[in-house]
Design a protein around this motif. Structure first.
Motif, PDB file in Angstrom:
ATOM      1  N   LEU A  78       8.548   1.597   3.831  1.00  0.00           N
ATOM      2  CA  LEU A  78       8.542   1.972   2.420  1.00  0.00           C
ATOM      3  C   LEU A  78       9.947   1.883   1.819  1.00  0.00           C
ATOM      4  CD1 LEU A  78       7.111   2.985  -0.084  1.00  0.00           C
ATOM      5  CD2 LEU A  78       7.339   5.316   0.794  1.00  0.00           C
ATOM      6  N   ASP A  79      10.936   2.365   2.534  1.00  0.00           N
ATOM      7  CA  ASP A  79      12.318   2.280   2.034  1.00  0.00           C
ATOM      8  C   ASP A  79      12.739   0.831   1.812  1.00  0.00           C
ATOM      9  OD1 ASP A  79      12.478   5.027   2.064  1.00  0.00           O
ATOM     10  OD2 ASP A  79      13.809   5.142   3.808  1.00  0.00           O
ATOM     11  N   ARG A  80      12.404  -0.046   2.756  1.00  0.00           N
ATOM     12  CA  ARG A  80      12.747  -1.469   2.620  1.00  0.00           C
ATOM     13  C   ARG A  80      12.001  -2.093   1.443  1.00  0.00           C
ATOM     14  NH1 ARG A  80      11.671  -3.409   7.594  1.00  0.00           N
ATOM     15  NH2 ARG A  80       9.634  -4.167   7.019  1.00  0.00           N
ATOM     16  N   ALA A  81      10.723  -1.738   1.277  1.00  0.00           N
ATOM     17  CA  ALA A  81       9.938  -2.289   0.167  1.00  0.00           C
ATOM     18  C   ALA A  81      10.501  -1.844  -1.179  1.00  0.00           C
ATOM     19  CB  ALA A  81       8.475  -1.866   0.305  1.00  0.00           C
ATOM     20  N   ILE A  82      10.879  -0.577  -1.289  1.00  0.00           N
ATOM     21  CA  ILE A  82      11.453  -0.078  -2.541  1.00  0.00           C
ATOM     22  C   ILE A  82      12.793  -0.750  -2.815  1.00  0.00           C
ATOM     23  CG2 ILE A  82      12.462   1.967  -3.641  1.00  0.00           C
ATOM     24  CD1 ILE A  82      10.162   3.593  -2.366  1.00  0.00           C
ATOM     25  N   ARG A  83      13.614  -0.898  -1.780  1.00  0.00           N
ATOM     26  CA  ARG A  83      14.896  -1.588  -1.950  1.00  0.00           C
ATOM     27  C   ARG A  83      14.678  -3.020  -2.429  1.00  0.00           C
ATOM     28  NH1 ARG A  83      16.934  -3.289   3.242  1.00  0.00           N
ATOM     29  NH2 ARG A  83      15.688  -5.072   2.674  1.00  0.00           N
ATOM     30  N   ASP A  84      13.758  -3.745  -1.777  1.00  0.00           N
ATOM     31  CA  ASP A  84      13.483  -5.132  -2.167  1.00  0.00           C
ATOM     32  C   ASP A  84      12.963  -5.212  -3.593  1.00  0.00           C
ATOM     33  OD1 ASP A  84      14.255  -5.865   0.376  1.00  0.00           O
ATOM     34  OD2 ASP A  84      12.206  -6.239   1.099  1.00  0.00           O
ATOM     35  N   LEU A  85      12.130  -4.262  -3.965  1.00  0.00           N
ATOM     36  CA  LEU A  85      11.567  -4.226  -5.309  1.00  0.00           C
ATOM     37  C   LEU A  85      12.658  -4.001  -6.357  1.00  0.00           C
ATOM     38  CD1 LEU A  85       9.092  -4.153  -7.155  1.00  0.00           C
ATOM     39  CD2 LEU A  85       8.833  -1.756  -6.571  1.00  0.00           C
ATOM     40  N   ILE A  86      13.513  -3.032  -6.109  1.00  0.00           N
ATOM     41  CA  ILE A  86      14.589  -2.740  -7.053  1.00  0.00           C
ATOM     42  C   ILE A  86      15.542  -3.924  -7.160  1.00  0.00           C
ATOM     43  CG2 ILE A  86      16.642  -1.291  -7.417  1.00  0.00           C
ATOM     44  CD1 ILE A  86      14.944   1.058  -6.325  1.00  0.00           C
ATOM     45  N   LEU A  87      15.880  -4.545  -6.056  1.00  0.00           N
ATOM     46  CA  LEU A  87      16.778  -5.700  -6.090  1.00  0.00           C
ATOM     47  C   LEU A  87      16.144  -6.871  -6.831  1.00  0.00           C
ATOM     48  CD1 LEU A  87      18.287  -5.606  -2.473  1.00  0.00           C
ATOM     49  CD2 LEU A  87      19.441  -5.060  -4.639  1.00  0.00           C
ATOM     50  N   ARG A  88      14.849  -7.091  -6.648  1.00  0.00           N
ATOM     51  CA  ARG A  88      14.176  -8.187  -7.340  1.00  0.00           C
ATOM     52  C   ARG A  88      14.163  -7.935  -8.840  1.00  0.00           C
ATOM     53  NH1 ARG A  88      10.565 -12.439  -6.060  1.00  0.00           N
ATOM     54  NH2 ARG A  88      11.661 -12.278  -4.082  1.00  0.00           N
ATOM     55  N   LYS A 118       0.834  -1.208   0.000  1.00  0.00           N
ATOM     56  CA  LYS A 118       0.000   0.000   0.000  1.00  0.00           C
ATOM     57  C   LYS A 118       0.866   1.254   0.000  1.00  0.00           C
ATOM     58  CE  LYS A 118      -4.286  -1.574   2.103  1.00  0.00           C
ATOM     59  NZ  LYS A 118      -5.221  -1.394   3.221  1.00  0.00           N
ATOM     60  N   LEU A 119       1.939   1.236   0.759  1.00  0.00           N
ATOM     61  CA  LEU A 119       2.825   2.398   0.810  1.00  0.00           C
ATOM     62  C   LEU A 119       3.520   2.626  -0.531  1.00  0.00           C
ATOM     63  CD1 LEU A 119       4.394   1.905   4.352  1.00  0.00           C
ATOM     64  CD2 LEU A 119       2.712   3.628   3.665  1.00  0.00           C
ATOM     65  N   VAL A 120       3.941   1.551  -1.199  1.00  0.00           N
ATOM     66  CA  VAL A 120       4.569   1.693  -2.512  1.00  0.00           C
ATOM     67  C   VAL A 120       3.560   2.258  -3.505  1.00  0.00           C
ATOM     68  CG1 VAL A 120       5.584   0.460  -4.463  1.00  0.00           C
ATOM     69  CG2 VAL A 120       6.314  -0.085  -2.131  1.00  0.00           C
ATOM     70  N   LEU A 121       2.340   1.733  -3.488  1.00  0.00           N
ATOM     71  CA  LEU A 121       1.312   2.238  -4.401  1.00  0.00           C
ATOM     72  C   LEU A 121       1.013   3.706  -4.132  1.00  0.00           C
ATOM     73  CD1 LEU A 121      -1.051  -0.857  -4.476  1.00  0.00           C
ATOM     74  CD2 LEU A 121       0.376  -0.016  -6.356  1.00  0.00           C
ATOM     75  N   ALA A 122       0.997   4.102  -2.870  1.00  0.00           N
ATOM     76  CA  ALA A 122       0.786   5.520  -2.536  1.00  0.00           C
ATOM     77  C   ALA A 122       1.946   6.365  -3.061  1.00  0.00           C
ATOM     78  CB  ALA A 122       0.622   5.693  -1.034  1.00  0.00           C
ATOM     79  N   ALA A 123       3.176   5.837  -2.965  1.00  0.00           N
ATOM     80  CA  ALA A 123       4.339   6.564  -3.488  1.00  0.00           C
ATOM     81  C   ALA A 123       4.263   6.707  -5.002  1.00  0.00           C
ATOM     82  CB  ALA A 123       5.631   5.850  -3.087  1.00  0.00           C
ATOM     83  N   LEU A 124       3.577   5.766  -5.661  1.00  0.00           N
ATOM     84  CA  LEU A 124       3.390   5.845  -7.109  1.00  0.00           C
ATOM     85  C   LEU A 124       2.265   6.800  -7.488  1.00  0.00           C
ATOM     86  CD1 LEU A 124       3.810   2.093  -8.115  1.00  0.00           C
ATOM     87  CD2 LEU A 124       5.449   3.946  -8.404  1.00  0.00           C
ATOM     88  N   GLY A 125       1.568   7.328  -6.489  1.00  0.00           N
ATOM     89  CA  GLY A 125       0.535   8.309  -6.759  1.00  0.00           C
ATOM     90  C   GLY A 125      -0.889   7.799  -6.641  1.00  0.00           C
ATOM     91  N   TYR A 126      -1.063   6.569  -6.199  1.00  0.00           N
ATOM     92  CA  TYR A 126      -2.414   6.013  -6.035  1.00  0.00           C
ATOM     93  C   TYR A 126      -2.985   6.450  -4.700  1.00  0.00           C
ATOM     94  CZ  TYR A 126      -1.484   3.124 -10.093  1.00  0.00           C
ATOM     95  OH  TYR A 126      -1.200   2.699 -11.360  1.00  0.00           O
ATOM     96  N   PRO A 177      -1.976   2.336   6.110  1.00  0.00           N
ATOM     97  CA  PRO A 177      -2.008   1.713   7.433  1.00  0.00           C
ATOM     98  C   PRO A 177      -1.658   2.729   8.520  1.00  0.00           C
ATOM     99  CG  PRO A 177      -0.149   0.896   6.118  1.00  0.00           C
ATOM    100  CD  PRO A 177      -0.956   1.776   5.239  1.00  0.00           C
ATOM    101  N   PRO A 178      -2.246   2.564   9.706  1.00  0.00           N
ATOM    102  CA  PRO A 178      -1.968   3.510  10.802  1.00  0.00           C
ATOM    103  C   PRO A 178      -0.598   3.237  11.427  1.00  0.00           C
ATOM    104  CG  PRO A 178      -3.485   1.812  11.547  1.00  0.00           C
ATOM    105  CD  PRO A 178      -3.231   1.560  10.090  1.00  0.00           C
ATOM    106  N   LEU A 179       0.424   3.849  10.864  1.00  0.00           N
ATOM    107  CA  LEU A 179       1.794   3.664  11.329  1.00  0.00           C
ATOM    108  C   LEU A 179       2.400   5.020  11.644  1.00  0.00           C
ATOM    109  CD1 LEU A 179       2.941   1.248   8.471  1.00  0.00           C
ATOM    110  CD2 LEU A 179       2.299   0.573  10.785  1.00  0.00           C
ATOM    111  N   SER A 180       3.402   5.018  12.514  1.00  0.00           N
ATOM    112  CA  SER A 180       4.107   6.270  12.781  1.00  0.00           C
ATOM    113  C   SER A 180       4.868   6.671  11.520  1.00  0.00           C
ATOM    114  CB  SER A 180       5.089   6.089  13.944  1.00  0.00           C
ATOM    115  OG  SER A 180       6.191   5.295  13.532  1.00  0.00           O
ATOM    116  N   GLY A 181       5.214   7.936  11.421  1.00  0.00           N
ATOM    117  CA  GLY A 181       5.948   8.424  10.256  1.00  0.00           C
ATOM    118  C   GLY A 181       7.264   7.689  10.048  1.00  0.00           C
TER     119      GLY A 181
END
Length: 176
Positions: free
Chosen positions: A161-171, A137-145, A150-154
């Motif tokens: 989000l940083d970990r998800a983007i890193r994992d995505l780029i590595l994959r 959800k955070l990645v999709l929000a970063a893409l502009g959706y 989710p109710p998370l602290s900043g």
């Protein structure tokens, strides 16, 4: 778009348009006063070539030489054959924290700018099946959706989000 085995949606195919020569071959003056920055970039390149990939952000005001630093890095003989993805933040994306990387992620995932949320989510989860739903959800929000996040602290949100983007780029890098 090209149909690819194992993908439910077509992928964007790229065609080589031109070859570019190194910055120093184009008659530029030598890079002066950027030894420390170049050292850090070359260290990151060496680690990436050794299998310890990096995402490097170069941030600064317009005209300070960010693109020149990247050109000089890519002109180094060690960079020959390395896979490099460049992202730029347009003035229209400057208000978005992940504006610079959203275009890169869309291209890597073959998600068009007008693709519905469902298609983008499917491409994301097919690329990284182990991604946590909150991270997706955070990645999709970063893409502009527009999504309910989710109710998370900043800080937790940023780290996830940083970990998800890193994992995505590595994959993506491993599969290309």
């Amino acid at each position: 778009p090209v149909a690819a085995k194992g993908k439910s949606a077509p992928l964007v195919a790229w065609r080589l348009l031109r070859l570019e020569t190194a910055a120093t071959d184009r008659g530029r003056a030598p890079l002066v006063g950027r030894g420390q920055e170049m050292g850090l970039l070359l260290d990151a390149l060496d680690e990436a070539l050794a299998g310890k990939g990096h995402v490097v952000s170069i941030v600064g005001e317009a005209g300070l030489g960010k693109a020149r630093l990247v050109d000089e890095l890519l002109a180094d003989p060690r960079a020959l054959g390395a896979r490099v993805a460049r992202a730029r933040c347009s003035p229209y994306d400057a208000h978005r924290a992940y504006g610079a990387i959203s275009d890169l992620l869309r291209r890597a995932l073959a998600i068009g700018t007008n693709a519905p949320t469902e298609i983008a989510h499917r491409m994301l989860t097919e690329t990284v099946p182990s991604m946590e739903p909150e991270a997706a959800k955070l990645v999709l929000a970063a893409l502009g959706y527009s999504l309910t996040l989710p109710p998370l602290s900043g800080e937790t949100r940023r780290k996830l989000l940083d970990r998800a983007i890193r994992d995505l780029i590595l994959r993506v890098a491993r599969t290309q």
